[in-house]
Structure formats: structure tokens, C-alpha cells
Design a protein around this motif. Structure first.
Motif, PDB file in Angstrom:
ATOM      1  N   LYS A 216      31.956  22.285  36.252  1.00  0.00           N
ATOM      2  CA  LYS A 216      30.784  21.417  36.401  1.00  0.00           C
ATOM      3  C   LYS A 216      30.565  20.993  37.844  1.00  0.00           C
ATOM      4  N   ASN A 217      31.639  20.655  38.540  1.00  0.00           N
ATOM      5  CA  ASN A 217      31.512  20.080  39.872  1.00  0.00           C
ATOM      6  C   ASN A 217      31.715  21.055  41.019  1.00  0.00           C
ATOM      7  N   HIS A 218      32.330  22.215  40.728  1.00  0.00           N
ATOM      8  CA  HIS A 218      32.607  23.166  41.806  1.00  0.00           C
ATOM      9  C   HIS A 218      32.005  24.546  41.569  1.00  0.00           C
ATOM     10  N   ARG A 219      31.638  24.871  40.338  1.00  0.00           N
ATOM     11  CA  ARG A 219      31.023  26.161  40.020  1.00  0.00           C
ATOM     12  C   ARG A 219      29.838  25.927  39.081  1.00  0.00           C
ATOM     13  N   SER A 220      28.961  25.028  39.482  1.00  0.00           N
ATOM     14  CA  SER A 220      27.886  24.583  38.590  1.00  0.00           C
ATOM     15  C   SER A 220      26.887  25.693  38.264  1.00  0.00           C
ATOM     16  N   ARG A 221      26.829  26.744  39.075  1.00  0.00           N
ATOM     17  CA  ARG A 221      25.879  27.822  38.814  1.00  0.00           C
ATOM     18  C   ARG A 221      26.365  28.805  37.754  1.00  0.00           C
ATOM     19  N   SER A 222      27.606  28.693  37.350  1.00  0.00           N
ATOM     20  CA  SER A 222      28.121  29.588  36.317  1.00  0.00           C
ATOM     21  C   SER A 222      27.332  29.412  35.029  1.00  0.00           C
ATOM     22  N   GLN A 223      26.941  30.526  34.437  1.00  0.00           N
ATOM     23  CA  GLN A 223      26.194  30.468  33.181  1.00  0.00           C
ATOM     24  C   GLN A 223      27.114  30.254  31.982  1.00  0.00           C
ATOM     25  N   ILE A 224      28.349  30.699  32.081  1.00  0.00           N
ATOM     26  CA  ILE A 224      29.254  30.560  30.939  1.00  0.00           C
ATOM     27  C   ILE A 224      30.041  29.247  30.996  1.00  0.00           C
ATOM     28  N   GLN A 225      30.049  28.591  32.151  1.00  0.00           N
ATOM     29  CA  GLN A 225      30.695  27.290  32.354  1.00  0.00           C
ATOM     30  C   GLN A 225      32.143  27.255  31.857  1.00  0.00           C
ATOM     31  N   ARG A 226      32.846  28.317  32.175  1.00  0.00           N
ATOM     32  CA  ARG A 226      34.295  28.364  31.961  1.00  0.00           C
ATOM     33  C   ARG A 226      34.855  29.383  32.937  1.00  0.00           C
ATOM     34  N   LEU A 227      36.146  29.304  33.157  1.00  0.00           N
ATOM     35  CA  LEU A 227      36.803  30.309  33.973  1.00  0.00           C
ATOM     36  C   LEU A 227      36.914  31.618  33.207  1.00  0.00           C
ATOM     37  N   ILE A 228      36.686  32.716  33.889  1.00  0.00           N
ATOM     38  CA  ILE A 228      36.861  34.033  33.287  1.00  0.00           C
ATOM     39  C   ILE A 228      38.352  34.252  33.046  1.00  0.00           C
ATOM     40  N   ARG A 229      38.688  34.927  31.971  1.00  0.00           N
ATOM     41  CA  ARG A 229      40.079  35.239  31.673  1.00  0.00           C
ATOM     42  C   ARG A 229      40.430  36.594  32.280  1.00  0.00           C
ATOM     43  N   PRO A 230      41.657  36.756  32.798  1.00  0.00           N
ATOM     44  CA  PRO A 230      42.045  38.015  33.433  1.00  0.00           C
ATOM     45  C   PRO A 230      41.822  39.232  32.542  1.00  0.00           C
ATOM     46  N   GLU A 231      42.077  39.095  31.238  1.00  0.00           N
ATOM     47  CA  GLU A 231      41.925  40.253  30.363  1.00  0.00           C
ATOM     48  C   GLU A 231      40.471  40.714  30.263  1.00  0.00           C
ATOM     49  N   GLU A 232      39.524  39.808  30.494  1.00  0.00           N
ATOM     50  CA  GLU A 232      38.119  40.206  30.497  1.00  0.00           C
ATOM     51  C   GLU A 232      37.825  41.128  31.672  1.00  0.00           C
ATOM     52  N   VAL A 233      38.379  40.798  32.828  1.00  0.00           N
ATOM     53  CA  VAL A 233      38.246  41.675  33.993  1.00  0.00           C
ATOM     54  C   VAL A 233      39.007  42.972  33.747  1.00  0.00           C
ATOM     55  N   GLY A 234      40.170  42.865  33.096  1.00  0.00           N
ATOM     56  CA  GLY A 234      40.976  44.040  32.805  1.00  0.00           C
ATOM     57  C   GLY A 234      40.252  45.037  31.928  1.00  0.00           C
ATOM     58  N   ARG A 235      39.583  44.559  30.886  1.00  0.00           N
ATOM     59  CA  ARG A 235      38.872  45.461  29.980  1.00  0.00           C
ATOM     60  C   ARG A 235      37.726  46.169  30.696  1.00  0.00           C
ATOM     61  N   PHE A 236      37.005  45.422  31.535  1.00  0.00           N
ATOM     62  CA  PHE A 236      35.893  46.030  32.261  1.00  0.00           C
ATOM     63  C   PHE A 236      36.399  47.075  33.253  1.00  0.00           C
ATOM     64  N   THR A 237      37.500  46.758  33.927  1.00  0.00           N
ATOM     65  CA  THR A 237      38.059  47.696  34.901  1.00  0.00           C
ATOM     66  C   THR A 237      38.521  48.973  34.220  1.00  0.00           C
ATOM     67  N   ALA A 238      39.108  48.846  33.029  1.00  0.00           N
ATOM     68  CA  ALA A 238      39.538  50.031  32.290  1.00  0.00           C
ATOM     69  C   ALA A 238      38.347  50.949  32.016  1.00  0.00           C
ATOM     70  N   PHE A 239      37.209  50.371  31.675  1.00  0.00           N
ATOM     71  CA  PHE A 239      36.025  51.206  31.448  1.00  0.00           C
ATOM     72  C   PHE A 239      35.586  51.885  32.738  1.00  0.00           C
ATOM     73  N   VAL A 240      35.511  51.130  33.833  1.00  0.00           N
ATOM     74  CA  VAL A 240      35.066  51.711  35.107  1.00  0.00           C
ATOM     75  C   VAL A 240      36.016  52.822  35.550  1.00  0.00           C
ATOM     76  N   ALA A 241      37.294  52.701  35.197  1.00  0.00           N
ATOM     77  CA  ALA A 241      38.285  53.713  35.561  1.00  0.00           C
ATOM     78  C   ALA A 241      38.231  54.946  34.676  1.00  0.00           C
ATOM     79  N   SER A 242      37.525  54.873  33.583  1.00  0.00           N
ATOM     80  CA  SER A 242      37.580  55.929  32.580  1.00  0.00           C
ATOM     81  C   SER A 242      36.632  57.081  32.904  1.00  0.00           C
ATOM     82  N   PRO A 243      36.888  58.253  32.325  1.00  0.00           N
ATOM     83  CA  PRO A 243      35.947  59.366  32.458  1.00  0.00           C
ATOM     84  C   PRO A 243      34.571  59.041  31.895  1.00  0.00           C
ATOM     85  N   ASP A 244      34.498  58.076  30.971  1.00  0.00           N
ATOM     86  CA  ASP A 244      33.208  57.707  30.393  1.00  0.00           C
ATOM     87  C   ASP A 244      32.290  57.041  31.412  1.00  0.00           C
ATOM     88  N   ALA A 245      32.867  56.441  32.451  1.00  0.00           N
ATOM     89  CA  ALA A 245      32.061  55.762  33.479  1.00  0.00           C
ATOM     90  C   ALA A 245      31.741  56.758  34.586  1.00  0.00           C
TER      91      ALA A 245
END
Length: 264
Positions: A216-245
């Protein structure tokens, strides 16, 4: 969803904790043989054993090496002369006042956050091009395109990651090698957890409310208003690393929870 990553070999730098470890876990979940990197042998072995226990059909390996050190990198290259996927995740950050940053600090951040990843890309990319498959991914930050002013020495290096990845992508034209950058927003890593403890530990705000107050006070522009979890970044990175991407390269891909307020 099968990302067709079984038996691919992936080096994830700085992968004994935080986003790097989450990337390694999510890629191993897809059948990737991951190389865990960190400076301490005990930390590397712990994560290798953890991943082997979680995904026994994979072959995780360790590289207890300081990749910011040229001599140590040579050891890495001898141990692993080729990889299918390189995730340049390792980096340092620290909130600092601009006026307090001396030249040695600027140079240290440049060496660790830019030159180390560049050296790995320069070594591994030619082999990727020869085999006509490969993925190089730089883990940057929303600070690359929206510097907060809290750590200018860090923001500078993350902007450099974007430029470097774009330049390297030009070397892969008409191949099945791609180079991209992923820009996570504020993520609940061990380092950020410590930052919250330092910020709120001596206040009357209960621990359960630290995250919400910070957003609220330091990242007020965030639309989800929570910290991202590492596994969320991990899942996206796995896709970008894949032959499908396979249909994009040279891209700056945002996983920032809507923190950056612009369309482009």
C-alpha cells in the motif's frame, strides 16, 4: 501441461534460494536436468538433494562457483562445457542513497549483475547455435524500466540486462535459439522477507500485515497488491525456456503484478 523440457540441461545461476531456486524447481518439475549454482558448497548440495528427492527421474547437479570471478567461471566451463538453457538469475541488490554510492560499488554491481551473465552467454551461445536450439534468459526487474530511485546502482544494471539481451537476440536470427529478459516485480524472496523484518520489526504493525502495508505504501501501483511468489516467476521462466516458447526473442517480459503503469 508438458513443456517438452525432459532431459534438457539448464544452468540457473544463483539458484540456492529465492527466484533462482524456484526456477530450478519448476524446471525440474518439467523433467529438466538442472545445474544448481551458488558460492557455498553446502548450500548447493542441499538444493541438489532436495530437487533429487522431489523429482527422482531428473539428474540435478551442483556448481559451487562464484560466477562473478573469471577464474571460477573457467572451472564452471570445464565442468559443464555445454547447456541447452542458461538462466542468468544471479544478482545483488541493496537500497542505497545515490550520494553514498562510490565508484567501487558501481563497478561491483556492474561486474556481478552484468558482466558475469554476459560471460556465460558468450561461452554457451555458440554451442546453442551449433545445435540449433537454446535459451538464454536474463532475470531483470521492473527497476529496469521504472527505477524507483531506491537503488540506482541496481536499476542501472537491470536496464543493461534488457539492452544486452536485445543485442544478443540479433545473433540468433533464423535459428531455434532465443534470448529474452524476464522482469519480475517485487517478489517475496528471503532478501525481501529480511527487508520487511528490518522495516517493520520494531513497529506496532503485526507481522501478518507487513506485506499489505508495504504494498500500500511502497508499491501502490501494483494491481495485485501483494508480493509475487518466487514459484510464480519460476513457472513463467520454465515456459520461456521451453521449446514451446519459440515465437519470440529479444523481448522484455513483465511479471510485475501490474506494477509498471504503462502499456509498453
Amino acid at each position: 501441461m508438458d513443456l517438452h523440457l525432459t532431459n534438457k540441461l539448464a544452468l540457473i545461476t544463483g539458484s540456492t534460494k529465492g527466484i533462482g531456486k524456484a526456477i530450478a524447481i519448476e524446471m525440474a518439475r518439467e523433467g529438466t536436468n538442472v545445474i544448481i549454482n551458488g558460492r557455498r558448497q553446502t548450500d548447493v548440495e542441499r538444493v541438489v538433494n532436495e530437487i533429487k528427492s522431489m523429482f527422482p527421474d531428473t539428474n540435478p547437479q551442483g556448481a559451487a562457483i562464484d560466477i562473478a570471478d573469471e577464474e571460477s567461471r573457467d572451472k564452471l566451463f570445464k565442468q559443464f562445457p555445454a547447456v541447452d538453457i542458461l538462466v542468468n538469475n544471479m544478482g545483488i541488490f541493496e537500497p542505497m542513497e545515490y550520494w553514498d554510492i562510490d565508484d567501487a560499488t558501481w563497478e561491483r554491481f556492474f561486474r556481478v549483475n552484468v558482466l558475469a551473465g554476459n560471460a556465460l552467454a558468450k561461452f554457451y551461445m555458440p554451442k546453442m547455435l551449433t545445435q540449433d536450439f537454446g535459451r538464454v534468459i536474463f532475470i531483470a526487474s521492473e527497476e529496469a524500466i521504472m527505477p524507483s530511485g531506491e537503488m540506482p546502482q541496481y536499476s542501472m544494471t537491470k536496464t543493461m540486462n534488457l539492452s544486452l539481451a536485445k543485442s544478443l537476440s540479433k545473433l540468433t536470427v533464423a535459428t531455434h535459439v532465443t534470448v529474452n529478459t524476464i522482469m519480475p516485480g517485487s517478489t517475496l524472496t528471503e532478501g525481501v522477507q529480511k527487508m520487511l523484518e528490518d522495516m517493520y520489526g520494531g513497529t506496532d504493525i503485526p507481522e501478518a500485515a507487513w506485506e499489505a502495508d508495504f504494498m500500500k505504501n511502497h508499491r501502490s501501483r501494483s494491481q495485485i497488491q501483494r508480493l509475487i511468489r518466487p514459484e510464480e516467476v519460476g513457472r513463467f521462466t520454465a515456459f520461456v525456456a521451453s521449446p514451446d516458447a519459440s515465437s519470440f526473442s529479444g523481448e522484455a517480459l513483465r511479471v510485475d503484478g501490474g506494477l509498471v503503469p504503462t502499456i509498453f
